[in-house]
Design an enzyme around this catalytic site. Structure first.
Site, PDB file in Angstrom:
ATOM      1  N   TYR A 159       0.452  -1.435  -0.270  1.00 44.51           N
ATOM      2  CA  TYR A 159      -0.149   0.314   0.317  1.00 44.51           C
ATOM      3  C   TYR A 159       0.776   1.322  -0.075  1.00 44.51           C
ATOM      4  O   TYR A 159       1.847   1.392   0.536  1.00 44.51           O
ATOM      5  CB  TYR A 159      -0.919   0.052   1.542  1.00 44.51           C
ATOM      6  CG  TYR A 159      -1.770  -0.791   1.409  1.00 44.51           C
ATOM      7  CD1 TYR A 159      -2.719  -0.946   0.217  1.00 44.51           C
ATOM      8  CD2 TYR A 159      -2.083  -1.933   2.377  1.00 44.51           C
ATOM      9  CE1 TYR A 159      -3.511  -2.518   0.378  1.00 44.51           C
ATOM     10  CE2 TYR A 159      -2.875  -3.410   2.607  1.00 44.51           C
ATOM     11  CZ  TYR A 159      -3.257  -3.480   1.665  1.00 44.51           C
ATOM     12  OH  TYR A 159      -4.403  -4.186   1.345  1.00 44.51           O
ATOM     13  N   HIS A 209      -6.659   2.363  -1.019  1.00 48.51           N
ATOM     14  CA  HIS A 209      -6.195   2.507   0.731  1.00 48.51           C
ATOM     15  C   HIS A 209      -5.934   3.784   1.179  1.00 48.51           C
ATOM     16  O   HIS A 209      -5.652   3.820   2.032  1.00 48.51           O
ATOM     17  CB  HIS A 209      -4.833   1.809   0.826  1.00 48.51           C
ATOM     18  CG  HIS A 209      -4.623   0.677   2.075  1.00 48.51           C
ATOM     19  ND1 HIS A 209      -4.812   1.083   3.267  1.00 48.51           N
ATOM     20  CD2 HIS A 209      -5.373  -0.510   2.153  1.00 48.51           C
ATOM     21  CE1 HIS A 209      -4.579  -0.070   4.156  1.00 48.51           C
ATOM     22  NE2 HIS A 209      -4.881  -1.121   3.416  1.00 48.51           N
TER      23      HIS A 209
HETATM   24 MG    MG Z   1      -8.642  -2.955   1.059  1.00 50.33          MG
END
Ligand code: MG
Length: 401
Positions: A159, A209
């Site tokens: 992320y 995210h």
């Molecule tokens: Mg997710």
């Protein structure tokens, strides 16, 4: 009238067979041998959920009629007066799922039958492919495709990506650093590479995210449109819900949202405004099967599909609950799947089976899953200060994880 079957005890099982701390609720009843299991997993704050169940929910539930799921859900959600938070919702989910499990066992039917029966035989899954370079991501997608997966979520460097360089100021504090602008550039290049290399047939997904400024997320959704994602996930934080209408105005990239939602006030405007395409709530986080069933039915009328959250920090009991909703819901979209290790399958007999990218329910009554408590006790939850959520931008300022 027959004497009701009542709740005689509520137990909370904590275990950590893989990376995540799992919380499973077991409701025992006045009928010998009859019990139900529910998922209450909030891995980052498991002590708080444990206490909420054992010290608050347990005394509230003992002696109650196990058949009255709806009433108990409605009572439990307001019994604390202050409500809709992740700790209490997870505790209530443990109760709610366990009661559905018990009702299924009493009826001799799987939970999907109680919901209205199957619309499909299995749930199509998506799995995760990551990599440090676009080539590595494409290789990992190929590997999953060989295992039968037709839907793959692709990320570069986790992320927020892995910035090529981070120019931090002197004395920068420790944390999980990333560069949002650098992430946008690298993620778009990676998605373009995977799409052009692997072709049109494979379905690709991506998760922002909530790591971008809202205007950058709108731009990302627009710029990624040519690569035909199956969906773009968590483009915005729940706190920025109002920005979803701007994404709709600039592109047709399908939008998935909801793993951080606790509160009907968060999902209702997005459904009513037709501002998203997939609901991805964490079922235990929203309070269990009862609220998920209601939201799925509502979303169906708005042309919105389900894509329930399904990472490693949902217990196998929670994955079973996802699956019962998946095979029932007319508006099922896709199911996220984390590929548990063998120990998890041993600890949770009945953990859903996956073959060629599909997850199949068994036909056992209830949720169709059990737990080996002796084995679970051998893997106690470890305390840890969570570091991946101590997220920072290049200048050191705190960011959302
Ligand atoms: Mg997710």
């Amino acid at each position: 009238m027959a004497k009701p079957v009542t709740i005689t005890d509520v137990q909370t099982i904590l275990t950590q067979p893989a990376g995540s701390r799992l919380i499973v609720v077991k409701i025992l009843t006045s009928e010998p041998g009859l019990y139900g299991l529910g998922c209450a997993t909030f891995t980052q704050r498991f002590h708080a959920v444990y206490t909420a169940i054992q010290k608050h929910l347990r005394p509230f539930l003992i002696g109650r009629d196990v058949d009255r799921i709806e009433e108990l859900f409605q009572l439990a959600i307001v019994n604390s007066y202050w409500r809709n938070g992740p700790v209490l919702n997870n505790a209530i989910s443990g109760m709610d799922m366990a009661l559905w499990d018990i009702k299924g066992k009493r009826a001799g039917m799987p939970v999907y039958q109680l919901l209205g029966g199957k619309c499909r035989e299995a749930a199509a899954l998506y799995s995760h492919a990551d990599g440090r370079t676009p080539e590595e991501v494409a290789d990992n997608v190929r590997r999953l495709r060989e295992q039968g997966y037709r839907y793959v979520r692709i990320q570069i460097g986790g992320y927020g990506g892995e910035a090529e360089r981070l120019d931090r100021p002197e004395g920068a504090q420790p944390g999980a650093y990333y560069d949002p602008r650098d992430y946008v550039r690298r993620a778009l290049k990676m998605i373009e590479y995977v799409r052009t290399t692997l072709g049109e047939e494979i379905e690709l997904l991506h998760d922002i995210h909530e790591r971008l400024r809202p205007i950058d997320a709108v731009g990302f959704a627009r710029d990624v449109e040519p690569y035909k994602l199956f969906f773009l996930e968590d483009a915005l934080a729940p706190e920025d819900n109002e920005w979803f209408r701007h994404i709709r105005q600039v592109c047709t990239t399908p939008i998935a949202m909801g793993e951080l939602f606790n509160n009907p006030g968060e999902w209702l405007p997005l459904i009513e405004g037709r501002l998203i395409d997939f609901l991805r709530m964490h079922i235990s986080q929203m309070g269990g099967i009862t609220p998920a069933r209601n939201v799925a039915a509502m979303a169906n009328m708005y042309g919105i599909r389900t894509a329930w959250h399904g990472p490693g920090d949902v217990s196998p009991v929670g994955h079973a609950a996802n699956l019962h909703l998946d095979v029932w819901a007319p508006n099922f979209g896709i199911q996220e799947w984390c590929r548990f290790n063998d120990l998890v399958y041993e600890m949770f007999p009945g953990t859903p089976e996956v073959r060629d990218g599909y997850m199949y329910p068994n036909d056992l009554p209830g949720l169709g899953i059990d737990i080996d408590e002796k084995l679970a006790a051998q893997y106690p939850c470890e305390d840890e200060i969570i570091t991946w959520t101590q997220t920072r931008s290049p200048d050191g300022g705190p960011m959302r994880p």
